[in-house]
Design an enzyme around this catalytic site. Structure first.
Site, PDB file in Angstrom:
ATOM      1  N   SER A  61      91.281   7.156  -1.243  1.00  0.00           N
ATOM      2  CA  SER A  61      89.805   6.591  -0.748  1.00  0.00           C
ATOM      3  C   SER A  61      88.671   7.422  -1.179  1.00  0.00           C
ATOM      4  CB  SER A  61      89.939   6.903   0.786  1.00  0.00           C
ATOM      5  OG  SER A  61      90.528   5.435   1.228  1.00  0.00           O
ATOM      6  N   LYS A  64      86.434   6.101  -3.541  1.00  0.00           N
ATOM      7  CA  LYS A  64      85.689   5.082  -2.834  1.00  0.00           C
ATOM      8  C   LYS A  64      84.043   5.574  -3.151  1.00  0.00           C
ATOM      9  CE  LYS A  64      88.744   2.837   0.403  1.00  0.00           C
ATOM     10  NZ  LYS A  64      89.577   3.032   1.245  1.00  0.00           N
ATOM     11  N   TYR A 187      91.345  -1.690  -7.980  1.00  0.00           N
ATOM     12  CA  TYR A 187      91.098  -0.853  -6.672  1.00  0.00           C
ATOM     13  C   TYR A 187      92.447   0.022  -6.556  1.00  0.00           C
ATOM     14  CZ  TYR A 187      91.421   0.656  -2.072  1.00  0.00           C
ATOM     15  OH  TYR A 187      91.753   1.379  -0.662  1.00  0.00           O
ATOM     16  N   TYR A 239      85.895   7.556   7.919  1.00  0.00           N
ATOM     17  CA  TYR A 239      86.393   6.475   8.639  1.00  0.00           C
ATOM     18  C   TYR A 239      85.789   6.443  10.198  1.00  0.00           C
ATOM     19  CZ  TYR A 239      89.780   7.359   5.026  1.00  0.00           C
ATOM     20  OH  TYR A 239      90.539   7.497   3.865  1.00  0.00           O
ATOM     21  N   VAL A 257      93.803   9.469   2.051  1.00  0.00           N
ATOM     22  CA  VAL A 257      95.318   9.337   2.536  1.00  0.00           C
ATOM     23  C   VAL A 257      96.156  10.478   2.036  1.00  0.00           C
ATOM     24  CG1 VAL A 257      95.127   7.302   4.027  1.00  0.00           C
ATOM     25  CG2 VAL A 257      95.906   7.367   1.579  1.00  0.00           C
TER      26      VAL A 257
HETATM   27  N1  GLN Z   1      94.960   3.154  -1.617  1.00  0.00           N
HETATM   28  C1  GLN Z   1      94.842   3.383  -0.045  1.00  0.00           C
HETATM   29  C2  GLN Z   1      94.772   2.002   0.660  1.00  0.00           C
HETATM   30  O1  GLN Z   1      94.294   1.375   0.045  1.00  0.00           O
HETATM   31  C3  GLN Z   1      93.543   4.217   0.245  1.00  0.00           C
HETATM   32  C4  GLN Z   1      93.414   4.452   1.658  1.00  0.00           C
HETATM   33  C5  GLN Z   1      92.728   5.713   2.016  1.00  0.00           C
HETATM   34  O2  GLN Z   1      92.744   6.750   1.387  1.00  0.00           O
HETATM   35  N2  GLN Z   1      92.297   5.713   3.065  1.00  0.00           N
HETATM   36  O3  GLN Z   1      95.635   1.968   1.530  1.00  0.00           O
END
Ligand code: GLN
Length: 316
Positions: A61, A64, A187, A239, A257
């Site tokens: 993530s 992003k 993505y 988040y 994550v």
């Molecule tokens: N690639 C992970 C997903 O899309 C990224 C999520 C994350 O790092 N929170 O679920």
């Protein structure tokens, strides 16, 4: 002094073993829960590191944040605001219901729905061109060529049914141009880029430095794009825990994550942290604690307030 603070942060939290390694992407479950690395890069180009700062992991993530910056640079502040949104949803990073509750708007570019919509905004005639733009842009932030971890990419590609559902839902609300499956593939690739805590610190320090990478000297994005990106990281970077983070730490940050985290001090530099044990929202436990310690020890909270006259020291 900075080396000593990093060492103290590492010593303090390396024994903390709350949390769990992410396993919903099967390849991530193989992470060593002991890994713990910290890197601090200043806008002047100084580098300090401790522990597993050179262990590679997938950016997940945290991508992003930097893809958001590339999208702002490509299509502008207004378009990103209107198409994706800039508010926290207060819901989990993979929430489907958040899209429904908001009339089809992803709202938050730092969770999966918003990030998929953001990736779709990148320039390019097709998915391959968008991917090339993205990989090149994130590599400039890092100051080196970032490559995909194929094992994680394949593992996530085989199991990302939920992200594909989110993309189709966005398409049904006319929030996603192009083919949803192709956008989810770009993505998934961006999330599978392999980085280290050091890379995250360099990437964050570039956002802190008006868009100039302090190690390569390259202007990657404009200062205005950094401002827009940092404001979204402040409200959305952790988040549904973003408010608590800002309340306690007072810095824009982003987590992922696989256990990575970057916390940015505008005009000063950034901390990259990595440790795979996560809290219930998907944020690295040790990385959060180490960043909190460093933010306090170095006096980085952006909202710290002090009486004006106290700083004048009787000079008048
Ligand atoms: N690639 C992970 C997903 O899309 C990224 C999520 C994350 O790092 N929170 O679920």
């Amino acid at each position: 002094m900075v080396d000593e603070l990093l060492r103290t942060a590492h010593d303090r939290y390396e024994g903390h073993d709350e949390g769990a390694v992410a396993d919903y992407i099967p390849a991530l479950a193989r992470a060593n829960p002991e890994w713990f690395g910290l890197s601090l890069v200043g806008v002047t180009g100084t580098v300090h590191e401790v522990g597993d700062a050179e262990v590679a992991f997938t950016i997940q993530s945290i991508s992003k944040a930097f893809v958001f910056a590339l999208a702002c640079a490509a299509v502008g502040h207004e378009r990103v605001h209107e198409r994706v949104g800039v508010n926290n949803t207060g819901l989990a990073f993979n929430s489907v219901v958040a899209v429904e509750l908001n009339g089809g708007s992803p709202m938050n570019p730092m969770v999966n729905a918003g990030a998929i919509a953001t990736t779709a905004l990148l320039p390019g005639a097709d998915a391959a061109e968008r991917w090339a733009h993205l990989q090149d842009g994130l590599s400039r932030f890092a100051g080196r060529s970032l490559e995909i971890d194929d094992e994680v990419y394949l593992s996530e590609s085989e199991t990302n049914h939920r992200n594909r559902a989110i993309a189709q839902l966005l398409q049904s609300y006319n929030r996603l141009d192009g083919d949803p499956a192709e956008t989810v593939d770009v993505y998934t690739r961006q999330c599978s880029l392999s980085v280290t805590a050091h890379d995250l610190a360099v990437m964050g320090a570039t956002l802190a430095d008006g868009g100039v990478n302090p190690l390569t000297g390259e202007q990657v994005v404009s200062a205005e794009v950094c401002r827009d990106t940092l404001s979204v990281l402040a409200s959305c970077g952790l988040y549904e825990r973003s408010g608590e983070w800002l309340f306690e730490i007072g810095l824009p940050a982003k987590s992922g994550v696989s256990g990575g985290m970057v916390a940015i001090s505008p005009g000063k530099g950034a901390v990259g942290a990595f440790s795979p044990l996560l809290d219930g929202a998907g944020n690295s436990v040790r990385a959060q604690r180490a960043c909190a310690y460093l933010s306090r020890a170095l006096g980085l909270n952006l909202f710290a307030s002090a009486r004006w006259s106290a700083s004048q020291n009787g000079a008048a």
